[in-house]
Design an enzyme around this catalytic site. Structure first.
Site, PDB file in Angstrom:
ATOM      1  N   LYS A  55     -24.000  45.412 -25.434  1.00 19.17           N
ATOM      2  CA  LYS A  55     -22.634  45.799 -24.914  1.00 19.17           C
ATOM      3  C   LYS A  55     -21.460  44.785 -24.995  1.00 19.17           C
ATOM      4  CE  LYS A  55     -25.085  48.892 -21.591  1.00 19.17           C
ATOM      5  NZ  LYS A  55     -26.003  48.842 -20.245  1.00 19.17           N
ATOM      6  N   GLN A  99     -26.331  45.859 -14.689  1.00 16.81           N
ATOM      7  CA  GLN A  99     -27.427  46.279 -15.524  1.00 16.81           C
ATOM      8  C   GLN A  99     -28.790  46.638 -14.686  1.00 16.81           C
ATOM      9  OE1 GLN A  99     -27.401  46.709 -19.035  1.00 16.81           O
ATOM     10  NE2 GLN A  99     -29.188  47.703 -18.396  1.00 16.81           N
ATOM     11  N   ASP A 122     -19.816  53.165 -15.315  1.00 17.39           N
ATOM     12  CA  ASP A 122     -21.323  53.631 -15.454  1.00 17.39           C
ATOM     13  C   ASP A 122     -21.274  55.116 -14.719  1.00 17.39           C
ATOM     14  OD1 ASP A 122     -23.152  52.613 -17.108  1.00 17.39           O
ATOM     15  OD2 ASP A 122     -24.072  51.164 -15.428  1.00 17.39           O
TER      16      ASP A 122
END
Ligand code: NAD
Length: 298
Positions: A55, A99, A122
């Site tokens: 990422k 994460q 997200d």
């Protein structure tokens, strides 16, 4: 015997990343700063380390700033919440991603709830899940948004098509079903308690498999000509002499490709879309924060 068109998610994602890079450069020219994504990794899960590294690299390649925060596995919830608070208030940070999975002892729901919904790239915050449910603009989870982009590119108008989503997770299955409803498909969500899954899948013009079971969906479940989107990423046991097993999806690809109209491969289908959409969401967050309209066509 037909052979399905292979939906090239890698190429689609690369083209999307190029457009995002151009929009990020124009954002930087207007504002004097790059769009910024903060990625928080707690602990040393090897797969998570790979994802976080990828990422960060993708951000830099698209002309965005990447802020990595790697914390020890025994980080307290209070310390993590205080980092999120700092990132919420940092004007250089447009998107925040924690994460998952988090180490045991940290409450994932509480951590996600602490992220500002305007920086929740997200799309996991309940505010963004709620916005998607009622059809308001908000951040949509990256993997299903990538899948709907591939489907619209492949099929154009999805109105009236029968779609079957296998899997009901908050991250993939449920938001996928909502995006398909918004696109006017007739949607069935199948899951671990569905009776006669094969029969349910057989009526689908669109199949999205997000289960996490290697090659579970067989070729004779697929309606001839259907479009198959395989979200699953499963590693098979290593073959003789090999260190690692092959990666396969939730669909038995070789069988399904004989029947389907179009299908995503694993790897190279949905996977590359997820990071591209994360960059897209970060760019949109940056535009909102700067009071600029989000670029069209992303
Ligand atoms: P999850 O474990 O949260 O959900 C799996 C779902 O499958 C559940 O809703 C469950 O009801 C359903 N299920 C389980 N067994 C079933 C069965 N026998 N029949 C029908 N349904 C069944 O998983 P998830 O996070 O939604 O991810 C699903 C898969 O997608 C995994 O393989 C994951 O690695 C992959 N994934 C890929 C990407 C990507 O970028 N390509 C992103 C996220 C997830």
């Amino acid at each position: 015997m037909t052979t399905a068109k292979v939906i090239d998610g890698k190429a689609f994602a690369a083209a999307l990343r190029t457009r995002i890079g151009e929009a990020a450069a124009s954002f930087a020219a207007h504002t004097g700063r790059r769009p910024g994504l903060a990625v928080v990794l707690v602990g040393e899960d090897p797969a998570s380390q790979v994802y976080v590294g990828a990422k960060g690299k993708a951000c830099e390649a698209a002309g965005m700033a990447s802020f990595e925060h790697r914390l020890a596995a025994d980080t307290s919830e209070a310390a993590l919440l205080s980092l999120i608070e700092r990132l919420n208030n940092d004007p250089e940070v447009d998107g925040i991603l924690v994460q998952l999975p988090l180490p045991a002892g940290l409450n994932e729901q509480a951590i996600i709830a602490a992220i500002s919904p305007d920086k929740d790239v997200d799309g996991f915050h309940v505010i963004n899940a709620g916005r998607l449910a009622v059809g308001q603009e908000g951040f949509v989870p990256c993997t299903p948004l990538g899948c709907i982009m591939l489907l619209k590119d492949q099929l154009g108008d999805l109105s009236g098509l029968e779609a079957v989503v296998i899997g009901r997770s908050n991250i993939v299955g449920k938001p996928m079903a909502q995006l398909l409803i918004d696109a006017n498909a007739t949607v069935t969500i199948a899951h671990s308690r569905t009776r006669d899954l094969a029969d349910v899948v057989r009526r689908a013009d669109i199949v999205v498999a997000a289960v996490g079971r290697a090659e579970m969906v067989r070729g004779d479940w697929i309606k001839p000509g259907a479009t198959v989107i395989d979200v699953g990423i499963n590693r098979l046991p290593p073959e003789d002499g090999k260190e690692k097993g092959r990666l396969v999806g939730d669909v038995a690809y070789a069988e399904a490709a004989q029947v389907a109209g179009a299908i995503t491969p694993v790897p190279g289908g949905v996977g590359p879309m997820t990071i591209a959409v994360l960059l897209r969401n970060t760019l949109v967050a940056a535009c909102h924060s700067a009071g600029m309209p989000a670029p069209e066509g992303l």
